[in-house]
Design a protein around this motif. Structure first.
Motif, PDB file in Angstrom:
ATOM      1  N   UNK A  62       0.838  -1.206   0.000  1.00  0.00           N
ATOM      2  CA  UNK A  62       0.000   0.000   0.000  1.00  0.00           C
ATOM      3  C   UNK A  62       0.872   1.255   0.000  1.00  0.00           C
ATOM      4  N   UNK A  63       1.095   1.827  -1.187  1.00  0.00           N
ATOM      5  CA  UNK A  63       2.018   2.957  -1.303  1.00  0.00           C
ATOM      6  C   UNK A  63       1.491   4.036  -2.246  1.00  0.00           C
ATOM      7  N   UNK A  64       0.163   4.133  -2.364  1.00  0.00           N
ATOM      8  CA  UNK A  64      -0.467   5.183  -3.175  1.00  0.00           C
ATOM      9  C   UNK A  64      -0.007   5.134  -4.634  1.00  0.00           C
ATOM     10  N   UNK A  65       0.206   3.936  -5.138  1.00  0.00           N
ATOM     11  CA  UNK A  65       0.629   3.755  -6.526  1.00  0.00           C
ATOM     12  C   UNK A  65      -0.513   4.135  -7.471  1.00  0.00           C
ATOM     13  N   UNK A  66      -0.209   4.976  -8.446  1.00  0.00           N
ATOM     14  CA  UNK A  66      -1.204   5.392  -9.432  1.00  0.00           C
ATOM     15  C   UNK A  66      -0.559   5.424 -10.819  1.00  0.00           C
ATOM     16  N   UNK A  67      -1.219   4.850 -11.790  1.00  0.00           N
ATOM     17  CA  UNK A  67      -0.754   4.992 -13.167  1.00  0.00           C
ATOM     18  C   UNK A  67      -1.156   6.353 -13.705  1.00  0.00           C
ATOM     19  N   UNK A  68      -0.200   7.022 -14.346  1.00  0.00           N
ATOM     20  CA  UNK A  68      -0.426   8.345 -14.913  1.00  0.00           C
ATOM     21  C   UNK A  68       0.336   8.459 -16.230  1.00  0.00           C
ATOM     22  N   UNK A  69      -0.168   9.248 -17.170  1.00  0.00           N
ATOM     23  CA  UNK A  69       0.662   9.561 -18.335  1.00  0.00           C
ATOM     24  C   UNK A  69       1.777  10.521 -17.948  1.00  0.00           C
ATOM     25  N   UNK A  70       2.909  10.403 -18.611  1.00  0.00           N
ATOM     26  CA  UNK A  70       4.027  11.312 -18.371  1.00  0.00           C
ATOM     27  C   UNK A  70       4.277  12.141 -19.623  1.00  0.00           C
ATOM     28  N   UNK A  71       4.570  13.422 -19.420  1.00  0.00           N
ATOM     29  CA  UNK A  71       4.792  14.347 -20.526  1.00  0.00           C
ATOM     30  C   UNK A  71       6.142  15.039 -20.344  1.00  0.00           C
TER      31      UNK A  71
END
Length: 439
Positions: free
Chosen positions: A110-119
């Motif tokens: 549990x480490x607040x992992x979130x998939x996000x696009x990178x720019x």
């Protein structure tokens, strides 16, 4: 100054070493890189221990912006030119594998992992975006061109990668550390093949990994010439908008953005350690102009080791030190690079081939323009007659008014106003009254 990560994470604590021990492998340094190296070696079946001079993750790890991405700026057209297709692809593939390895570990942490696009955006040069897109296509990892970004200033565009990620680095590191034999407050004083001497005990190990951010064995590897250190600054802003992704300026001198919880993490103000910079002042001015309804809830700074050619140094510390490995020079991209280093180091220890070995080798060519800059900076500050001086190699220190510290322009060691050591490669502080007298 505490980062937001320090405010809401509980790291385990460990006792110092007080005896002689034996292990298959020793990792010196308990930051995220050292912990992941120890984790991967342990997973491979080795008896591995970690020696940390202070508290685990008490240095660079707690001050990261914690972006997990293979996009380390617009680097791939440069890597193609410097290293050729095979090695540039190995760099890219090693970081993809590192990202996927961390993604898999985070399923159970549990480490607040979130998939996000990178720019990675460019303010005014669409041609550099086109070069990067062409390079990525050639390397078999095509990316997308993005035009409209939710940033408060115009851009020429950005190279976008999907399925990148962000997380809480200390929550992640805490879980990794709980399963490892770690000795805190255990400073390594001397290293030779097969043996490391600490203040209160000796560790004998066939394999030794130096994961101390900046390598501290000055007689070998010429890291004092191959590396310099750079500072950067972060503001956590409450009341700023959610941007829906992670953003960084292609120039390396601009701003970075990512959200965490109800905050926008605004990063920038970077400069070579020991040189003048705008620090938080520039970030605060930007926030007042572009996010007038926001207010800072935290601020902190970080320090990064920069290599000569844009690739980390991961591998045998020196041909003269069999069984000793270095992991350093992550060029501000330590999250995926730490796992790439752990994977490659484990392969080297186990005698397995790894396609990224050549591109990351610490023994690769040092003939790059940055070498002359580093050498010139060292010579200038060695000859500067002022005090105080850095105990690492004797360079004249410069006062940093933003952070009230004495900083070394040669190799990046930093000291508090009372002489306490803040950042290496120095391994001891200054004499208290000398630092105070020259403030």
């Amino acid at each position: 100054m505490q980062s937001i990560w320090e405010k809401n994470a509980q790291l385990p604590t460990f006792e110092p070493l007080r005896r002689e021990i034996r292990a298959d492998a020793l990792v010196i340094g308990g930051g995220l890189t050292g912990l992941l190296c120890a984790h991967e070696l342990t997973q491979a079946g080795l008896r591995c221990v970690v020696a940390e001079a202070g508290h685990i993750c008490g240095g660079v790890t707690k001050n990261t912006t914690a972006k997990l991405t293979v996009q380390h700026g617009l680097v791939f057209h440069k890597l193609l030119r410097r290293f050729g297709t095979e090695r540039a692809r190995a760099y890219l593939d090693a970081n993809w594998a590192a990202l996927n390895r961390i993604r898999a570990l985070c399923q159970d942490i549990p480490c607040d992992f979130e998939e996000k696009p990178n720019y990675v955006y460019s303010l005014d040069d669409p041609r550099e975006l086109e070069r990067e897109l062409a390079a990525l296509d050639k390397l078999g990892r095509p990316a997308a061109l993005a035009k409209d970004l939710p940033l408060p200033f115009p851009v020429a565009g950005a190279v976008r990668f999907d399925r990148q990620a962000q997380f809480h680095p200390l929550k992640f590191a805490a879980t990794i550390a709980e399963k490892l034999p770690i000795f805190e407050h255990t400073r390594v004083l001397e290293v030779e093949p097969g043996r490391a001497v600490t203040e209160h005990g000796t560790i004998k190990a066939e394999h030794i990994v130096v994961a101390t951010h900046f390598p501290f064995l000055n007689k070998f590897g010429a890291y004092w010439l191959k590396l310099y250190q750079s500072r950067s600054y972060v503001l956590a802003l409450e009341g700023a908008p959610k941007l829906g992704g992670m953003y960084v300026d292609a120039s390396g001198k601009g701003l970075s953005f990512r959200n965490y919880d109800n905050m926008l993490l605004l990063g920038g103000g970077g400069h070579r350690t020991g040189k003048p910079g705008t620090g938080w002042t520039g970030l605060e001015d930007f926030a007042r102009r572009h996010y007038p309804g926001a207010h800072p809830s935290a601020r902190w700074s970080a320090q990064d080791c920069m290599s000569l050619d844009g690739a980390p140094y991961i591998g045998l510390y020196s041909p003269r030190l069999p069984g000793i490995y270095a992991v350093t020079g992550f060029n501000k991209w330590g999250m995926t690079s730490s796992m790439a280093a752990a994977t490659l180091t484990a392969a080297l220890v186990l005698g397995r081939d790894n396609p990224s070995q050549a591109v990351f080798s610490p023994s690769r060519s040092i003939l790059h323009p940055q070498l002359a800059v580093n050498a010139g900076e060292s010579m200038l500050n060695l000859l500067t007659p002022t005090r105080p001086r850095c105990p690492h190699m004797g360079c004249a220190l410069k006062y940093n008014p933003q952070e009230h510290s004495w900083d070394c322009p040669c190799h990046g060691s930093r000291f508090a106003a009372d002489g306490r050591l803040l950042d290496g490669p120095a391994t001891s502080g200054l004499i208290h009254d000398r630092a105070k007298r020259h403030k």
